[in-house]
Structures are given as structure tokens and as C-alpha cells.
Design a protein around this motif. Structure first.
Motif, PDB file in Angstrom:
ATOM      1  N   GLU A   1       0.872  -1.172   0.000  1.00 14.87           N
ATOM      2  CA  GLU A   1       0.000   0.000   0.000  1.00 14.87           C
ATOM      3  C   GLU A   1       0.911   1.224   0.000  1.00 14.87           C
ATOM      4  N   GLU A   2       0.533   2.249  -0.743  1.00 16.91           N
ATOM      5  CA  GLU A   2       1.317   3.475  -0.751  1.00 16.91           C
ATOM      6  C   GLU A   2       0.720   4.432   0.271  1.00 16.91           C
ATOM      7  N   VAL A   3       1.561   4.938   1.162  1.00 22.09           N
ATOM      8  CA  VAL A   3       1.096   5.890   2.173  1.00 22.09           C
ATOM      9  C   VAL A   3       1.987   7.121   2.149  1.00 22.09           C
TER      10      VAL A   3
ATOM     11  N   SER B   1       7.784   8.608  12.021  1.00 20.69           N
ATOM     12  CA  SER B   1       9.099   8.006  11.796  1.00 20.69           C
ATOM     13  C   SER B   1       8.866   6.617  11.216  1.00 20.69           C
ATOM     14  N   LEU B   2       9.922   6.023  10.709  1.00 19.92           N
ATOM     15  CA  LEU B   2       9.806   4.660  10.210  1.00 19.92           C
ATOM     16  C   LEU B   2       9.350   3.729  11.338  1.00 19.92           C
TER      17      LEU B   2
ATOM     18  N   ASN C   1      11.503   0.426  -0.496  1.00 14.83           N
ATOM     19  CA  ASN C   1      11.582   1.831  -0.870  1.00 14.83           C
ATOM     20  C   ASN C   1      12.999   2.289  -1.193  1.00 14.83           C
ATOM     21  N   HIS C   2      13.949   1.349  -1.252  1.00 12.95           N
ATOM     22  CA  HIS C   2      15.345   1.644  -1.581  1.00 12.95           C
ATOM     23  C   HIS C   2      15.929   2.707  -0.655  1.00 12.95           C
TER      24      HIS C   2
ATOM     25  N   LEU D   1       6.051   2.757   0.116  1.00 15.06           N
ATOM     26  CA  LEU D   1       5.333   1.505  -0.092  1.00 15.06           C
ATOM     27  C   LEU D   1       5.393   0.734   1.222  1.00 15.06           C
ATOM     28  N   ILE D   2       4.233   0.323   1.710  1.00 14.39           N
ATOM     29  CA  ILE D   2       4.121  -0.358   2.996  1.00 14.39           C
ATOM     30  C   ILE D   2       3.611  -1.779   2.750  1.00 14.39           C
TER      31      ILE D   2
END
Length: 70
Positions: free
Chosen positions: A11-13, A20-21, A47-48, A61-62
Motif C-alpha cells: 500500500e502506498e502511504v 518516523s519509520l 523503498n530503496h 510503499l508499505i
């Protein structure tokens, strides 16, 4: 009980101010992952990212698992 096959999805958020991550991982991580560090590593790989540095407004991208194949 029947075991459901699970499929890896993404999922894109959008990163919000103050996130934070670590906090994103705490929100999206499911019991399908062994621990938060393993989940964060998958997010970084997807996400590189070379570090945990993320900024408000960025899209990430999650990963998650679902019993539905999308």
C-alpha cells in the motif's frame, strides 16, 4: 480451523509530519512479521532506503499480508 493462504501486498502511504519509520512500522506491522526491526528492513528494501530517515510528504510503499489476492 482452515489455514488461509496469505498474499504479500503493498500500500502506498504518505508520511505525515512527526512520523518516523518506527511509528509507521508500529501502525502497519501485523503478526505475520517476526518483529518490528524485520518489518522496518522490508520497508527500507521496498523503498530503496539506505537509512531510517524519512520526511513528511514522502510516499512509502508499505507491505502487508492479505487473504485476498489483489
Amino acid at each position: 480451523p482452515e489455514l488461509l493462504e496469505k498474499f504479500s501486498q503493498v500500500e502506498e502511504v504518505q508520511v505525515k509530519q512527526g512520523e518516523s519509520l518506527w511509528s509507521i512500522a508500529g501502525h502497519y506491522m501485523s503478526s505475520d512479521y517476526s518483529d518490528r526491526d524485520a518489518y522496518m528492513e522490508e520497508v527500507r528494501d521496498l523503498n530503496h532506503l539506505d537509512s531510517d530517515d524519512i520526511h513528511a510528504g514522502e510516499y512509502l510503499l508499505i507491505p502487508y499480508y492479505s487473504s485476498e489476492y489483489l
